[in-house]
Design a protein around this motif. Structure first.
Motif, short mmCIF file in Angstrom:
data_model
loop_
_atom_site.label_atom_id
_atom_site.label_comp_id
_atom_site.label_asym_id
_atom_site.label_seq_id
_atom_site.Cartn_x
_atom_site.Cartn_y
_atom_site.Cartn_z
N ASP A 1 -3.94 5.70 1.05
CA ASP A 1 -4.17 4.27 1.18
C ASP A 1 -3.37 3.50 0.14
O ASP A 1 -2.81 4.06 -0.80
N VAL A 2 -3.32 2.17 0.32
CA VAL A 2 -2.69 1.29 -0.67
C VAL A 2 -3.79 0.44 -1.30
O VAL A 2 -4.77 0.06 -0.64
N ARG B 1 -9.04 -1.58 -1.60
CA ARG B 1 -8.08 -1.53 -0.50
C ARG B 1 -7.29 -2.82 -0.44
O ARG B 1 -7.84 -3.92 -0.55
N TYR B 2 -5.98 -2.70 -0.26
CA TYR B 2 -5.11 -3.88 -0.29
C TYR B 2 -5.34 -4.74 0.95
O TYR B 2 -5.34 -4.24 2.08
N ASP C 1 -3.50 5.13 10.25
CA ASP C 1 -3.73 4.43 9.00
C ASP C 1 -2.58 4.66 8.01
O ASP C 1 -2.15 3.75 7.30
N ASN D 1 -0.11 1.88 6.38
CA ASN D 1 0.08 1.74 4.94
C ASN D 1 1.56 1.81 4.56
O ASN D 1 2.02 1.10 3.65
#
Length: 601
Positions: free
Chosen positions: A330-331, A338-339, A586, A590
């Motif tokens: 994830d970013v 979470r971004y 996902d 990302n």
């Protein structure tokens, strides 16, 4: 082995017999090939039969639909072409036993065919499996359609989406035509994974006398097949937890550090092991098809990265690594959350708002994800260096000998058999296909209101990168069963050349990465046909039709699900028990944020 081996082949349409000496038979430089691949051929065996088209297209359609349908679910299901390879054998024999042998003529042409040209044979089975291969591997471009509609919540023209799925899958066939002399005809390019297929085909079709006190190939295959299928039910239905067992996590179940060290799913996996073969073999696909030196190289790299570099980086808190999960794709923003991409994208232009970005947060990655990206760049450069140092001389000599007679030292018995018995695929077939698909690719990106954001020069640059890497990556894949992809380097290049455009980034990545990947897939299947003595023109036709059909089914299935299931892929809005969580998309989403939005900032 007897001193002479009889071989029947066709000369000017007539059957004749030729004796091949041991010197010719044993000239393959690869021992595994000499032990596995048969050196005989009967060019009179029918290949493109009614059974081939029916079972091949049916396998292609079913695998395409099932694999795409389950891709969006929490527990994705992927069916490989091996399943079709096994199932179609009794179906083919059933058709051979029941269908009439009457010959039908096509009106207004000289073409004729029979529903039942004789016993179901090995070459039909190989072509059906090639059809299934096309259905087993989905178009990478479907990920673009998914993130646009499900993650970014934007519209995309259905015809642009369809063309995107088709052109990205077909573009690589042009590159394959340029390099088939070096990656298929050369005996040094042996593609280890194909030898597993060859062994299975021989076990299924060749009559073999069972050795006293032992098992025949078919008996051994059936025993392993039934046992593995029965065991597969245990970790996947009754006890899924045995896919990753960790004593460390059981002993210190309330310790975060223990979970990071011992978890086989979200941690380093120390003290963790799995009893599920799918888990054990997931990092290499099939370790039985990969040479030992390649496995050990992978193991050493894994240990250095996961057990040396990653712990040092994380527990010294380098670059605030502890603020983010140990292992995650994830970013995150600067606070470890979470971004939120909607805060920095202009809703009208679908490009980055630098003012909003500067007032919000830079994009942050986990330590493991950062190393994954960095080592991907190193892998590509190392691949080129490796090929130049270890295979440069042979490749250059092969290039110089391409137009020389069939007796040159770069041909083995299999190449000579193929040249004697069958017509090669004309080079202009590949050139025409390449020109048509390249034109459609540019139209896909420049037309439809430029929804994909990528200008024409982006397509040309992606093609140039694909051509550059097909040969070095192909050499690695053909000798080690492993090869790096271009997905990371293409993201980086277009991210710097054309920043702030997430769709342009993933579109460029797809045209560059997948066109090379499709070229290698085409060459892999062509080498299988080379080993099994399938007419090259039949191989080309089956691969082309299979790719078009599979791309169409994958796209139609994805479009249907994306437009009919409310809030698909949105974990915040889906019901708690909804299976439509899109776990694989996902990461793709990302990556579009990392390189398409935040590459320069």
């Amino acid at each position: 082995m007897s001193l002479l081996t009889s071989h029947t082949f066709e000369v000017n349409g007539n059957l004749s017999s030729k004796k091949i000496t041991d010197e010719e038979v044993n000239d393959s430089p690869i021992e595994e090939v000499r032990l596995t691949v048969p050196i005989t051929d009967d060019p009179t065996i029918p290949c493109l039969t009614f059974r081939t088209w029916v079972l091949g297209l049916l396998s292609c359609v079913l695998l395409s639909f099932v694999n795409q349908f389950f891709t969006y679910r929490t527990n994705p299901l992927s069916i490989s072409s091996v399943c079709a390879q096994i199932v179609t054998l009794p179906l083919g024999k059933l058709m051979a036993a029941t269908l009439p042998s009457k010959v039908f003529r096509v009106p207004l042409t000289n073409w004729s065919f029979s529903l039942n040209p004789g016993p179901f044979n090995l070459k039909e089975h190989v072509l059906i499996t090639i059809f299934a291969n096309a259905g087993a591997g989905g178009p990478y471009a479907v990920n673009i359609i998914t993130i646009v509609k499900a993650f970014y919540r934007r519209g995309i023209n259905v015809f642009a989406a369809m063309l995107l799925a088709q052109t990205t899958q077909l573009l690589g066939y042009g590159w394959a035509g340029l390099f088939r002399k070096f990656l298929v005809d050369s005996p040094y390019m042996w593609w280890p994974g194909n030898l597993v297929q060859v062994s299975l085909f021989r076990a299924l079709h060749e009559d073999e006398k069972r050795p006293k006190g032992g098992l025949s190939r078919m008996q051994f295959f059936l025993m392993v097949f039934i046992s593995s299928f029965a065991y597969y039910i245990i970790p996947n239905y009754f006890f899924p937890s045995i896919s990753a067992l960790s004593f460390v996590c059981w002993i210190w179940k309330d310790s975060v550090t223990a979970q990071q060290i011992g978890s086989g799913l979200k941690g380093l996996g120390i003290g963790s092991f799995g009893l599920d073969w799918a888990t054990v073999a997931s990092f290499l696909g099939s370790p039985l098809a990969t040479p030992a030196f390649s496995i050990f190289n992978t193991l050493v790299g894994f240990i250095l990265t996961v057990y040396v570099l990653l712990p040092i980086t994380y527990w010294t808190n380098a670059y605030n690594a502890k603020r983010f999960p140990l292992i995650s794709a994830d970013v995150f923003d600067s606070e470890g959350k979470r971004y939120n991409i909607t805060r920095i994208l202009d809703s009208k232009t679908f490009s980055i708002d630098y003012g909003a970005y500067n007032s919000y947060s830079k994009i942050n990655l986990s330590a493991f994800f950062t190393y994954s990206y960095g080592l991907s760049f190193a892998t590509l450069m190392a691949s080129i260096t490796h090929v130049i140092l270890f295979y440069g001389k042979n490749t250059w000599q092969s290039w110089r000998n391409v137009d020389k007679s069939a007796s040159n030292k770069f041909e083995d018995v299999h190449t000579r058999l193929m040249k004697r018995n069958y017509k090669a695929v004309p080079q202009w077939w590949f050139v025409v296909l390449l020109i048509i698909v390249l034109g459609l690719s540019i139209y896909t990106c420049e037309g439809f209101g430029k929804q994909l954001q990528l200008p024409y020069w982006g397509i040309l640059l992606a093609c140039a990168m694909a051509i550059l890497f097909v040969l070095p990556v192909g050499v690695l894949a053909a000798t080690t069963n492993q090869g790096p992809g271009l997905n990371v380097i293409t993201e980086l290049v277009i991210g710097y050349l054309y920043p702030g455009k997430p769709l342009a980034n993933v579109t460029f990545k797809t045209y560059g990465y997948i066109s090379m990947n499709q070229a290698l897939t085409f060459l892999l299947d062509f080498k299988l046909g080379h080993y099994m003595k399938i007419p090259p023109r039949s191989m080309f036709l089956v691969q082309l039709v299979g790719t078009v059909v599979a791309s169409t089914v994958y796209f139609a299935t994805a479009w249907w699900l994306l437009t009919s299931i409310e809030n698909i892929c949105n974990l915040d809005l889906l019901p708690a028990d909804s299976p439509w969580t899109c776990p694989g998309d996902d990461v793709f989403y990302n990556a579009s944020i990392i390189w398409g939005v935040g590459c320069l900032v």
